[in-house]
Design a protein around this motif. Structure first.
Motif, PDB file in Angstrom:
ATOM      1  N   VAL A 125      43.458  24.295  35.056  1.00 44.01           N
ATOM      2  CA  VAL A 125      42.725  24.049  36.503  1.00 44.01           C
ATOM      3  C   VAL A 125      41.649  23.857  36.245  1.00 44.01           C
ATOM      4  N   PRO A 126      40.822  23.955  37.034  1.00 42.15           N
ATOM      5  CA  PRO A 126      39.485  23.689  36.610  1.00 42.15           C
ATOM      6  C   PRO A 126      38.206  25.096  36.641  1.00 42.15           C
ATOM      7  N   ASN A 127      38.139  25.467  35.601  1.00 41.04           N
ATOM      8  CA  ASN A 127      37.179  27.265  35.282  1.00 41.04           C
ATOM      9  C   ASN A 127      36.401  26.893  36.950  1.00 41.04           C
ATOM     10  N   PRO A 128      36.276  28.018  37.842  1.00 34.30           N
ATOM     11  CA  PRO A 128      35.500  28.007  38.868  1.00 34.30           C
ATOM     12  C   PRO A 128      34.116  28.472  38.561  1.00 34.30           C
ATOM     13  N   ARG A 129      34.119  29.022  37.697  1.00 28.75           N
ATOM     14  CA  ARG A 129      33.011  30.057  36.770  1.00 28.75           C
ATOM     15  C   ARG A 129      31.720  29.256  36.805  1.00 28.75           C
ATOM     16  N   ARG A 130      32.359  27.758  35.986  1.00 29.08           N
ATOM     17  CA  ARG A 130      31.443  26.590  35.856  1.00 29.08           C
ATOM     18  C   ARG A 130      31.602  26.078  37.181  1.00 29.08           C
ATOM     19  N   GLU A 131      31.486  26.178  38.679  1.00 25.64           N
ATOM     20  CA  GLU A 131      31.058  25.405  39.555  1.00 25.64           C
ATOM     21  C   GLU A 131      30.248  25.746  40.343  1.00 25.64           C
ATOM     22  N   ARG A 132      30.504  27.554  40.308  1.00 24.80           N
ATOM     23  CA  ARG A 132      29.693  28.181  40.447  1.00 24.80           C
ATOM     24  C   ARG A 132      28.308  28.593  39.479  1.00 24.80           C
ATOM     25  N   LEU A 133      28.252  28.120  38.144  1.00 24.88           N
ATOM     26  CA  LEU A 133      26.828  28.448  37.502  1.00 24.88           C
ATOM     27  C   LEU A 133      27.035  26.826  37.396  1.00 24.88           C
ATOM     28  N   ARG A 134      27.026  26.464  37.868  1.00 24.00           N
ATOM     29  CA  ARG A 134      25.853  24.684  38.702  1.00 24.00           C
ATOM     30  C   ARG A 134      25.496  24.763  39.980  1.00 24.00           C
ATOM     31  N   GLN A 135      26.063  25.663  40.941  1.00 21.53           N
ATOM     32  CA  GLN A 135      25.302  25.623  41.825  1.00 21.53           C
ATOM     33  C   GLN A 135      24.661  26.379  41.452  1.00 21.53           C
ATOM     34  N   LEU A 136      24.473  27.671  41.159  1.00 22.91           N
ATOM     35  CA  LEU A 136      22.801  28.762  40.134  1.00 22.91           C
ATOM     36  C   LEU A 136      22.110  27.459  39.577  1.00 22.91           C
ATOM     37  N   LEU A 137      22.350  27.017  38.307  1.00 19.60           N
ATOM     38  CA  LEU A 137      21.934  26.249  38.258  1.00 19.60           C
ATOM     39  C   LEU A 137      20.949  25.743  38.527  1.00 19.60           C
ATOM     40  N   VAL A 138      21.410  24.858  39.998  1.00 19.91           N
ATOM     41  CA  VAL A 138      20.437  24.491  41.479  1.00 19.91           C
ATOM     42  C   VAL A 138      19.194  24.859  41.471  1.00 19.91           C
ATOM     43  N   THR A 169      42.915  28.679  32.753  1.00 13.11           N
ATOM     44  CA  THR A 169      44.831  28.581  33.106  1.00 13.11           C
ATOM     45  C   THR A 169      44.864  29.272  35.078  1.00 13.11           C
ATOM     46  N   GLU A 170      45.933  28.901  35.809  1.00 13.26           N
ATOM     47  CA  GLU A 170      45.586  28.784  36.779  1.00 13.26           C
ATOM     48  C   GLU A 170      45.517  30.320  37.177  1.00 13.26           C
ATOM     49  N   SER A 171      46.857  31.226  36.013  1.00 10.96           N
ATOM     50  CA  SER A 171      45.724  32.825  36.699  1.00 10.96           C
ATOM     51  C   SER A 171      44.651  32.900  35.773  1.00 10.96           C
ATOM     52  N   GLU A 172      44.023  32.891  34.693  1.00  9.59           N
ATOM     53  CA  GLU A 172      42.639  33.023  33.740  1.00  9.59           C
ATOM     54  C   GLU A 172      41.896  32.735  35.749  1.00  9.59           C
ATOM     55  N   ALA A 173      42.371  31.522  36.245  1.00  7.02           N
ATOM     56  CA  ALA A 173      41.175  31.008  37.312  1.00  7.02           C
ATOM     57  C   ALA A 173      41.428  32.341  38.609  1.00  7.02           C
ATOM     58  N   ASN A 174      42.418  32.844  39.030  1.00  7.44           N
ATOM     59  CA  ASN A 174      42.110  33.795  40.000  1.00  7.44           C
ATOM     60  C   ASN A 174      41.782  34.682  39.910  1.00  7.44           C
ATOM     61  N   ALA A 175      42.105  34.747  38.496  1.00  9.85           N
ATOM     62  CA  ALA A 175      41.085  36.446  37.824  1.00  9.85           C
ATOM     63  C   ALA A 175      39.114  36.278  38.043  1.00  9.85           C
ATOM     64  N   MET A 176      39.297  35.628  38.005  1.00  6.60           N
ATOM     65  CA  MET A 176      37.753  34.631  38.328  1.00  6.60           C
ATOM     66  C   MET A 176      37.370  34.937  39.039  1.00  6.60           C
ATOM     67  N   ARG A 177      38.188  33.989  40.310  1.00  6.82           N
ATOM     68  CA  ARG A 177      37.074  34.157  41.384  1.00  6.82           C
ATOM     69  C   ARG A 177      37.705  35.815  42.002  1.00  6.82           C
ATOM     70  N   ARG A 178      38.354  37.154  41.849  1.00  2.00           N
ATOM     71  CA  ARG A 178      38.846  38.033  42.111  1.00  2.00           C
ATOM     72  C   ARG A 178      37.067  38.490  41.847  1.00  2.00           C
ATOM     73  N   GLU A 179      37.013  38.269  40.960  1.00  2.00           N
ATOM     74  CA  GLU A 179      35.832  38.744  39.943  1.00  2.00           C
ATOM     75  C   GLU A 179      34.244  38.402  40.739  1.00  2.00           C
ATOM     76  N   MET A 180      34.876  37.327  40.710  1.00  2.05           N
ATOM     77  CA  MET A 180      33.922  36.866  41.221  1.00  2.05           C
ATOM     78  C   MET A 180      33.149  37.547  42.981  1.00  2.05           C
ATOM     79  N   ALA A 181      34.525  37.241  43.622  1.00  4.24           N
ATOM     80  CA  ALA A 181      34.455  38.025  44.635  1.00  4.24           C
ATOM     81  C   ALA A 181      34.369  38.704  44.690  1.00  4.24           C
TER      82      ALA A 181
END
Length: 102
Positions: A6-19, A87-99
């Motif tokens: 799945v798309p890396n959620p950390r990348r999307e957050r970093l794109r927002q932060l970059l803007v 992976t989907e589990s990595e993405a879920n872990a990233m979302r939990r970490e970011m939250a």
């Protein structure tokens, strides 16, 4: 069976932060231009103290601009390090970490 990618959620957050960082860096680069121009015009305040103050203002302004650009560069570097898909589990872990739910 391989886990779904799945798309890396950390990348999307970093794109927002970059803007946001780029916007703030742009604001910083323009922050004291009017004051500096007014001081350099010789119509606001003149003399040795005014010249010293203007030089210090401009030096600090340039330093602040460099620091703001360093933030932009750091976010860009971190964005480059992130894989586009995880992976989907990595993405879920990233979302939990970011939250904040690690």
């Amino acid at each position: 069976m391989a886990e779904r990618m799945v798309p890396n959620p950390r990348r999307e957050r970093l794109r927002q932060l970059l803007v946001e960082a780029e916007d703030r860096a742009h604001e910083v680069r323009q922050a004291y231009q009017r004051a500096s121009s007014a001081m350099r015009s010789g119509k606001v305040w003149t003399g040795p103290t005014a010249a010293t103050w203007t030089t210090e203002l401009e030096d600090r302004h340039h330093r602040l601009g460099r620091l703001a650009q360093n933030v932009v560069d750091a976010v860009e570097e971190e964005l480059r390090r992130q894989p586009p898909l995880v992976t989907e589990s990595e993405a879920n872990a990233m979302r939990r970490e970011m939250a904040g739910r690690t």
